[in-house]
Design an enzyme around this catalytic site. Structure first.
Site: not given
Ligand code: AMP
Length: 255
Positions: A27, A31, A34, A58, A146-147, A182, A184
């Site tokens: 999304m 960081h 990602h 979501q 993480k998720d 994260s 957030r």
């Molecule tokens: P998001 O942009 O938050 O939806 O995350 C995109 C992808 O990055 C998802 O598969 C998350 O689980 C992964 N992700 C987010 N933060 C981390 C983290 N700290 N360590 C590893 N993977 C991450």
């Protein structure tokens, strides 16, 4: 690096690709967490596709959607530096030509933890991931632990629906303080950010979930849940308006 923002262009571009294709769905507000997924894709695949889409379906909380950090220009710079081949940046109208009347619901694991606290969240996640998989037809997809529940559900979806994309989990990337990275986190104030690292600490150093909950509540967190399940400890807690989630293997407890 090719930046693509229409479905037609993506499909044409995809059909012309050869070799092993990897996808990293995000999304945005990138960081190191990602970037680590991107590195894994680059290690295992010939072509890496990064998707950046803040998926409204979501979000169960409109405030969270409204305040979700959007930094596309910076994200594209980071992706380019990282050597990403293709970035797909769709909008909601093109991803939901049906107005989100077609949805994928999982009926078991998604009722628990994040699913229980965030009604509709996992239907939104699974539906968008299925759409992205259908468009990109990647050989491999990289998701973060993480998720963790999301990772399990996407792996379960791939198996249940005979998808041709292998779903690979990657370890959590943390700040030196222990705070799980994260997007957030950038919404935390400076004092909140310091406090936020106590979530990981309390999870690791408490013999029981009740003990962790008591510690976190005393520190000012509003604990949503903290549960030991399947050899891991999962937690979600608010600091102010920001909801943090984390999980650790129970073998990482240091009592
Ligand atoms: P998001 O942009 O938050 O939806 O995350 C995109 C992808 O990055 C998802 O598969 C998350 O689980 C992964 N992700 C987010 N933060 C981390 C983290 N700290 N360590 C590893 N993977 C991450």
């Amino acid at each position: 690096m090719q930046v693509i923002d229409t479905i037609d262009e993506l499909v044409n571009y995809r059909n012309a690709l050869s070799g092993v294709v990897g996808v990293v769905p995000t999304m945005g507000h990138l960081h190191q967490g990602h970037l680590t997924l991107i590195e894994q894709s680059q290690r295992h695949c010939d072509v890496t596709v990064l998707t950046i889409f803040v998926n409204p379906a979501q979000f169960n909380n409109p405030q969270d959607l409204e305040h979700y950090p959007r930094t596309l220009a910076k994200d594209l710079e980071m992706a380019e530096l990282q050597g990403v081949d293709i970035v797909f940046t769709p909008n909601a109208d093109m991803m939901y030509p049906d107005g989100y009347t077609y949805q994928l619901h999982e009926q078991s694991l998604s009722n628990d933890m994040e699913g229980a606290s965030r009604p509709g969240h996992f239907a939104g996640v699974l539906t968008i991931v299925l759409k992205l998989f259908n468009l990109i037809k990647a050989d491999k997809a990289f998701f973060g632990e993480k998720d963790y529940q999301q990772l399990q559900l996407v792996q379960g979806m791939a198996k249940a629906l005979f998808l041709q994309t292998e779903v690979i989990g990657c370890p959590i990337v943390r700040e030196p303080s222990g705070l799980a990275m994260s997007s957030r986190n950038s919404r935390l104030s400076a004092p909140e950010r310091i406090l936020a690292s106590k979530l990981y600490e309390a999870m690791r150093t408490s013999a029981t979930t009740d003990e962790a909950k008591t510690k976190l509540t005393e520190l000012g967190f509003k604990v949503d849940y903290i549960i030991d399940k399947g050899g891991r400890r999962f937690a979600a807690a608010f600091l102010g308006q920001v909801r943090l989630i984390d999980n650790i293997p129970l073998s990482d407890l240091t009592l």
